[in-house]
Design a protein around this motif. Structure first.
Motif, PDB file in Angstrom:
ATOM      1  N   ALA A  40       0.813  -1.214   0.000  1.00  0.00           N
ATOM      2  CA  ALA A  40       0.000   0.000   0.000  1.00  0.00           C
ATOM      3  C   ALA A  40       0.845   1.262   0.000  1.00  0.00           C
ATOM      4  N   MET A  41       0.331   2.267  -0.683  1.00  0.00           N
ATOM      5  CA  MET A  41       0.905   3.607  -0.716  1.00  0.00           C
ATOM      6  C   MET A  41      -0.244   4.572  -0.460  1.00  0.00           C
ATOM      7  N   LEU A  42      -0.145   5.375   0.599  1.00  0.00           N
ATOM      8  CA  LEU A  42      -1.196   6.331   0.951  1.00  0.00           C
ATOM      9  C   LEU A  42      -0.620   7.726   0.894  1.00  0.00           C
ATOM     10  N   GLY A  43      -1.390   8.665   0.400  1.00  0.00           N
ATOM     11  CA  GLY A  43      -0.924  10.042   0.396  1.00  0.00           C
ATOM     12  C   GLY A  43      -1.801  10.945  -0.425  1.00  0.00           C
ATOM     13  N   PHE A  44      -1.329  12.168  -0.590  1.00  0.00           N
ATOM     14  CA  PHE A  44      -1.947  13.118  -1.503  1.00  0.00           C
ATOM     15  C   PHE A  44      -1.384  12.753  -2.870  1.00  0.00           C
ATOM     16  N   LEU A  45      -2.094  11.934  -3.612  1.00  0.00           N
ATOM     17  CA  LEU A  45      -1.539  11.341  -4.819  1.00  0.00           C
ATOM     18  C   LEU A  45      -1.835  12.171  -6.056  1.00  0.00           C
ATOM     19  N   TYR A  60       3.125  11.266   3.549  1.00  0.00           N
ATOM     20  CA  TYR A  60       2.617  10.079   2.880  1.00  0.00           C
ATOM     21  C   TYR A  60       3.089   8.852   3.649  1.00  0.00           C
ATOM     22  N   ALA A  61       2.437   7.719   3.396  1.00  0.00           N
ATOM     23  CA  ALA A  61       2.735   6.488   4.115  1.00  0.00           C
ATOM     24  C   ALA A  61       2.794   5.326   3.131  1.00  0.00           C
ATOM     25  N   TYR A  62       3.578   4.323   3.503  1.00  0.00           N
ATOM     26  CA  TYR A  62       3.672   3.126   2.677  1.00  0.00           C
ATOM     27  C   TYR A  62       3.902   1.922   3.586  1.00  0.00           C
ATOM     28  N   SER A  63       3.478   0.775   3.099  1.00  0.00           N
ATOM     29  CA  SER A  63       3.539  -0.440   3.914  1.00  0.00           C
ATOM     30  C   SER A  63       4.951  -1.013   3.952  1.00  0.00           C
ATOM     31  N   ALA A  64       5.182  -1.879   4.935  1.00  0.00           N
ATOM     32  CA  ALA A  64       6.486  -2.528   5.095  1.00  0.00           C
ATOM     33  C   ALA A  64       6.831  -3.356   3.859  1.00  0.00           C
ATOM     34  N   SER A  65       5.837  -3.966   3.242  1.00  0.00           N
ATOM     35  CA  SER A  65       6.118  -4.789   2.057  1.00  0.00           C
ATOM     36  C   SER A  65       6.616  -3.933   0.891  1.00  0.00           C
ATOM     37  N   VAL A  66       6.156  -2.693   0.814  1.00  0.00           N
ATOM     38  CA  VAL A  66       6.661  -1.783  -0.222  1.00  0.00           C
ATOM     39  C   VAL A  66       8.131  -1.481   0.036  1.00  0.00           C
ATOM     40  N   LEU A  67       8.477  -1.189   1.288  1.00  0.00           N
ATOM     41  CA  LEU A  67       9.876  -0.919   1.620  1.00  0.00           C
ATOM     42  C   LEU A  67      10.733  -2.168   1.397  1.00  0.00           C
ATOM     43  N   ARG A  68      10.238  -3.331   1.781  1.00  0.00           N
ATOM     44  CA  ARG A  68      10.976  -4.578   1.574  1.00  0.00           C
ATOM     45  C   ARG A  68      11.260  -4.785   0.090  1.00  0.00           C
ATOM     46  N   TRP A  69      10.239  -4.580  -0.744  1.00  0.00           N
ATOM     47  CA  TRP A  69      10.416  -4.729  -2.189  1.00  0.00           C
ATOM     48  C   TRP A  69      11.429  -3.715  -2.710  1.00  0.00           C
ATOM     49  N   LEU A  70      11.288  -2.475  -2.285  1.00  0.00           N
ATOM     50  CA  LEU A  70      12.186  -1.419  -2.738  1.00  0.00           C
ATOM     51  C   LEU A  70      13.633  -1.747  -2.375  1.00  0.00           C
ATOM     52  N   CYS A  71      13.861  -2.215  -1.171  1.00  0.00           N
ATOM     53  CA  CYS A  71      15.214  -2.532  -0.709  1.00  0.00           C
ATOM     54  C   CYS A  71      15.825  -3.716  -1.453  1.00  0.00           C
ATOM     55  N   LEU A  93       8.271   3.240  -7.380  1.00  0.00           N
ATOM     56  CA  LEU A  93       7.144   2.357  -7.076  1.00  0.00           C
ATOM     57  C   LEU A  93       6.374   1.944  -8.321  1.00  0.00           C
ATOM     58  N   ALA A  94       6.439   2.763  -9.361  1.00  0.00           N
ATOM     59  CA  ALA A  94       5.747   2.425 -10.607  1.00  0.00           C
ATOM     60  C   ALA A  94       6.306   1.145 -11.225  1.00  0.00           C
ATOM     61  N   LEU A  95       7.502   0.745 -10.807  1.00  0.00           N
ATOM     62  CA  LEU A  95       8.103  -0.497 -11.298  1.00  0.00           C
ATOM     63  C   LEU A  95       7.481  -1.727 -10.645  1.00  0.00           C
TER      64      LEU A  95
END
Length: 136
Positions: A40-45, A60-71, A93-95
């Protein structure tokens, strides 16, 4: 954040500008009550002219799984399109096609202190605009 594996310790991560007044307890409560997807990605999009969604604004906020994927994704980590961190973050994140976006204008607006008063200062928050919903 990647080296310390913070994504194993927390569910959500919130980026807040240093000049924003907000209530962390209220923010935590609001996010915990939301029914959000794992990625999940939350914010003023905002949607840019290349159809990439990116978080705009002071929070803005993003889930741990987004950070895990990014890393774990070298391409995303080295993705530097744009001049501001929120634009670069959005393009990275668009990737990831699994990311689900939530326009959180109505969620984050009440999180701000409309005013803060102490014996030393008085600050009043004035909203400078709202963002168009991504689906519109």
């Amino acid at each position: 954040m990647c080296q310390s594996k913070l994504f194993d310790m927390y569910d959500m991560f919130v980026k807040v500008d240093d000049d924003v007044l907000y209530d962390p307890d209220h923010l935590s409560d609001v996010i915990s009550r939301m029914d959000i997807a794992e990625h999940a990605m939350l914010g003023f999009l905002l949607l840019d002219n290349s159809n990439v969604v990116w978080p705009n604004g002071p929070i803005y906020a993003y889930s741990a799984s987004v950070l895990r994927w990014l890393c774990s994704n070298e391409t995303a980590l080295n993705h530097t399109r744009g001049t501001h961190e929120d634009v670069r973050f959005g393009h990275a994140l668009a990737l990831n096609p699994q990311v689900q976006y939530y326009n959180a204008d109505d969620v984050f607006n009440p999180v701000y202190h409309l005013q803060y008063r102490s014996s030393r200062m008085f600050v009043q928050f004035m909203q400078y605009g709202t963002c168009k919903n991504v689906e519109d």
